[in-house]
Design a protein around this motif. Sequence first.
Motif, PDB file in Angstrom:
ATOM      1  N   ILE A  97     -10.929   1.326  11.026  1.00 24.10           N
ATOM      2  CA  ILE A  97     -11.541   1.765   9.751  1.00 24.10           C
ATOM      3  C   ILE A  97     -11.680   0.629   8.744  1.00 24.10           C
ATOM      4  O   ILE A  97     -12.206   0.830   7.659  1.00 24.10           O
ATOM      5  CB  ILE A  97     -10.784   2.948   9.116  1.00 24.10           C
ATOM      6  CG1 ILE A  97      -9.382   2.533   8.646  1.00 24.10           C
ATOM      7  CG2 ILE A  97     -10.748   4.138  10.070  1.00 24.10           C
ATOM      8  CD1 ILE A  97      -8.727   3.530   7.702  1.00 24.10           C
ATOM      9  N   GLY A  98     -11.173  -0.543   9.077  1.00 28.75           N
ATOM     10  CA  GLY A  98     -11.306  -1.677   8.168  1.00 28.75           C
ATOM     11  C   GLY A  98     -10.375  -1.631   6.975  1.00 28.75           C
ATOM     12  O   GLY A  98     -10.702  -2.148   5.897  1.00 28.75           O
ATOM     13  N   ALA A  99      -9.207  -1.036   7.150  1.00 28.31           N
ATOM     14  CA  ALA A  99      -8.223  -1.018   6.061  1.00 28.31           C
ATOM     15  C   ALA A  99      -7.813  -2.453   5.727  1.00 28.31           C
ATOM     16  O   ALA A  99      -7.961  -3.366   6.551  1.00 28.31           O
ATOM     17  CB  ALA A  99      -6.999  -0.205   6.471  1.00 28.31           C
ATOM     18  N   LYS A 100      -7.311  -2.642   4.526  1.00 28.61           N
ATOM     19  CA  LYS A 100      -6.895  -3.984   4.109  1.00 28.61           C
ATOM     20  C   LYS A 100      -5.422  -4.259   4.423  1.00 28.61           C
ATOM     21  O   LYS A 100      -5.056  -5.379   4.732  1.00 28.61           O
ATOM     22  CB  LYS A 100      -7.135  -4.148   2.612  1.00 28.61           C
ATOM     23  CG  LYS A 100      -8.603  -4.091   2.221  1.00 28.61           C
ATOM     24  CD  LYS A 100      -8.755  -4.180   0.716  1.00 28.61           C
ATOM     25  CE  LYS A 100     -10.207  -3.975   0.308  1.00 28.61           C
ATOM     26  NZ  LYS A 100     -10.333  -3.827  -1.135  1.00 28.61           N
ATOM     27  N   THR A 101      -4.596  -3.212   4.301  1.00 31.30           N
ATOM     28  CA  THR A 101      -3.154  -3.379   4.474  1.00 31.30           C
ATOM     29  C   THR A 101      -2.590  -2.264   5.337  1.00 31.30           C
ATOM     30  O   THR A 101      -2.944  -1.098   5.165  1.00 31.30           O
ATOM     31  CB  THR A 101      -2.434  -3.387   3.100  1.00 31.30           C
ATOM     32  OG1 THR A 101      -2.974  -4.433   2.294  1.00 31.30           O
ATOM     33  CG2 THR A 101      -0.934  -3.589   3.251  1.00 31.30           C
ATOM     34  N   PHE A 102      -1.688  -2.626   6.244  1.00 32.31           N
ATOM     35  CA  PHE A 102      -0.979  -1.702   7.126  1.00 32.31           C
ATOM     36  C   PHE A 102       0.474  -1.720   6.681  1.00 32.31           C
ATOM     37  O   PHE A 102       1.145  -2.741   6.808  1.00 32.31           O
ATOM     38  CB  PHE A 102      -1.136  -2.175   8.575  1.00 32.31           C
ATOM     39  CG  PHE A 102      -0.485  -1.305   9.604  1.00 32.31           C
ATOM     40  CD1 PHE A 102      -0.937  -0.013   9.845  1.00 32.31           C
ATOM     41  CD2 PHE A 102       0.570  -1.794  10.369  1.00 32.31           C
ATOM     42  CE1 PHE A 102      -0.351   0.775  10.819  1.00 32.31           C
ATOM     43  CE2 PHE A 102       1.161  -1.016  11.348  1.00 32.31           C
ATOM     44  CZ  PHE A 102       0.699   0.266  11.566  1.00 32.31           C
ATOM     45  N   TRP A 103       0.952  -0.595   6.125  1.00 33.90           N
ATOM     46  CA  TRP A 103       2.269  -0.552   5.494  1.00 33.90           C
ATOM     47  C   TRP A 103       3.147   0.481   6.186  1.00 33.90           C
ATOM     48  O   TRP A 103       2.860   1.675   6.137  1.00 33.90           O
ATOM     49  CB  TRP A 103       2.106  -0.184   4.028  1.00 33.90           C
ATOM     50  CG  TRP A 103       3.332  -0.316   3.185  1.00 33.90           C
ATOM     51  CD1 TRP A 103       4.576   0.190   3.435  1.00 33.90           C
ATOM     52  CD2 TRP A 103       3.428  -0.989   1.939  1.00 33.90           C
ATOM     53  NE1 TRP A 103       5.441  -0.124   2.430  1.00 33.90           N
ATOM     54  CE2 TRP A 103       4.753  -0.858   1.488  1.00 33.90           C
ATOM     55  CE3 TRP A 103       2.515  -1.691   1.151  1.00 33.90           C
ATOM     56  CZ2 TRP A 103       5.199  -1.396   0.284  1.00 33.90           C
ATOM     57  CZ3 TRP A 103       2.957  -2.221  -0.043  1.00 33.90           C
ATOM     58  CH2 TRP A 103       4.287  -2.080  -0.474  1.00 33.90           C
ATOM     59  N   LEU A 104       4.239   0.024   6.808  1.00 32.89           N
ATOM     60  CA  LEU A 104       5.195   0.919   7.439  1.00 32.89           C
ATOM     61  C   LEU A 104       6.360   1.159   6.485  1.00 32.89           C
ATOM     62  O   LEU A 104       6.948   0.207   5.970  1.00 32.89           O
ATOM     63  CB  LEU A 104       5.705   0.321   8.752  1.00 32.89           C
ATOM     64  CG  LEU A 104       4.649   0.004   9.811  1.00 32.89           C
ATOM     65  CD1 LEU A 104       5.311  -0.555  11.075  1.00 32.89           C
ATOM     66  CD2 LEU A 104       3.824   1.229  10.136  1.00 32.89           C
ATOM     67  N   GLN A 105       6.666   2.422   6.258  1.00 29.62           N
ATOM     68  CA  GLN A 105       7.705   2.804   5.311  1.00 29.62           C
ATOM     69  C   GLN A 105       9.080   2.283   5.726  1.00 29.62           C
ATOM     70  O   GLN A 105       9.272   1.824   6.848  1.00 29.62           O
ATOM     71  CB  GLN A 105       7.751   4.332   5.183  1.00 29.62           C
ATOM     72  CG  GLN A 105       6.741   4.894   4.207  1.00 29.62           C
ATOM     73  CD  GLN A 105       6.997   4.478   2.782  1.00 29.62           C
ATOM     74  OE1 GLN A 105       6.115   3.951   2.114  1.00 29.62           O
ATOM     75  NE2 GLN A 105       8.180   4.704   2.254  1.00 29.62           N
ATOM     76  N   GLN A 106      10.022   2.420   4.821  1.00 29.78           N
ATOM     77  CA  GLN A 106      11.380   1.967   5.061  1.00 29.78           C
ATOM     78  C   GLN A 106      11.925   2.585   6.350  1.00 29.78           C
ATOM     79  O   GLN A 106      11.772   3.775   6.601  1.00 29.78           O
ATOM     80  CB  GLN A 106      12.260   2.359   3.877  1.00 29.78           C
ATOM     81  CG  GLN A 106      13.615   1.742   3.911  1.00 29.78           C
ATOM     82  CD  GLN A 106      14.336   1.894   2.590  1.00 29.78           C
ATOM     83  OE1 GLN A 106      13.803   2.448   1.634  1.00 29.78           O
ATOM     84  NE2 GLN A 106      15.545   1.403   2.531  1.00 29.78           N
ATOM     85  N   GLY A 107      12.543   1.748   7.192  1.00 28.19           N
ATOM     86  CA  GLY A 107      13.107   2.205   8.449  1.00 28.19           C
ATOM     87  C   GLY A 107      12.131   2.150   9.613  1.00 28.19           C
ATOM     88  O   GLY A 107      12.503   2.435  10.750  1.00 28.19           O
ATOM     89  N   ILE A 108      10.874   1.790   9.352  1.00 29.90           N
ATOM     90  CA  ILE A 108       9.854   1.740  10.408  1.00 29.90           C
ATOM     91  C   ILE A 108       9.473   0.280  10.657  1.00 29.90           C
ATOM     92  O   ILE A 108       9.101  -0.438   9.724  1.00 29.90           O
ATOM     93  CB  ILE A 108       8.610   2.564  10.015  1.00 29.90           C
ATOM     94  CG1 ILE A 108       9.011   3.980   9.626  1.00 29.90           C
ATOM     95  CG2 ILE A 108       7.608   2.581  11.168  1.00 29.90           C
ATOM     96  CD1 ILE A 108       7.903   4.784   8.968  1.00 29.90           C
TER      97      ILE A 108
END
Length: 142
Positions: A97-108
């Motif tokens: 989808i062309g997202a700018k940032t991939f953010w995994l929450q705390q613990g991931i």
Amino acid sequence: MAFENPSRDRIKEILAGARNVAVVGLSDKPDRVSYMVAEAMQAKGYRIIPVNPMVTGTILGEVCYASLTDIPEPVDIVNVFRRSEQVVPVAEESVKIGAKTFWLQQGIFNEEAADIAQAAGLEVIMDRCIKVEDAILLPGGR
């Protein structure tokens, strides 16, 4: 080489420049952490786009989508509330989808997912709570 999150200054820039945040695994139950985090981010002015194939209708007043690829508009940050072993397909969809940032929450944390996202030019943040980072780095708002 071991994964390293961006600097705090860069995370602040990412948050300050973000508008649309797709939240993968957002629950429609107000007592869940994903709901509380997304609600707080929405209150700070971020547009929350719920992604959960188990929910039809809306969450936090926003249409809920079954997958990232169903979202009909650009996404700045993909914020993920899924178990570490389940995030590789989410990284692949984030790229698609062309997202700018991939953010995994705390613990991931998942290096394979990070490699996929980084290879496509996405910035990657892992094992950090977006709500906590926003509160620390942008306490007065964006």
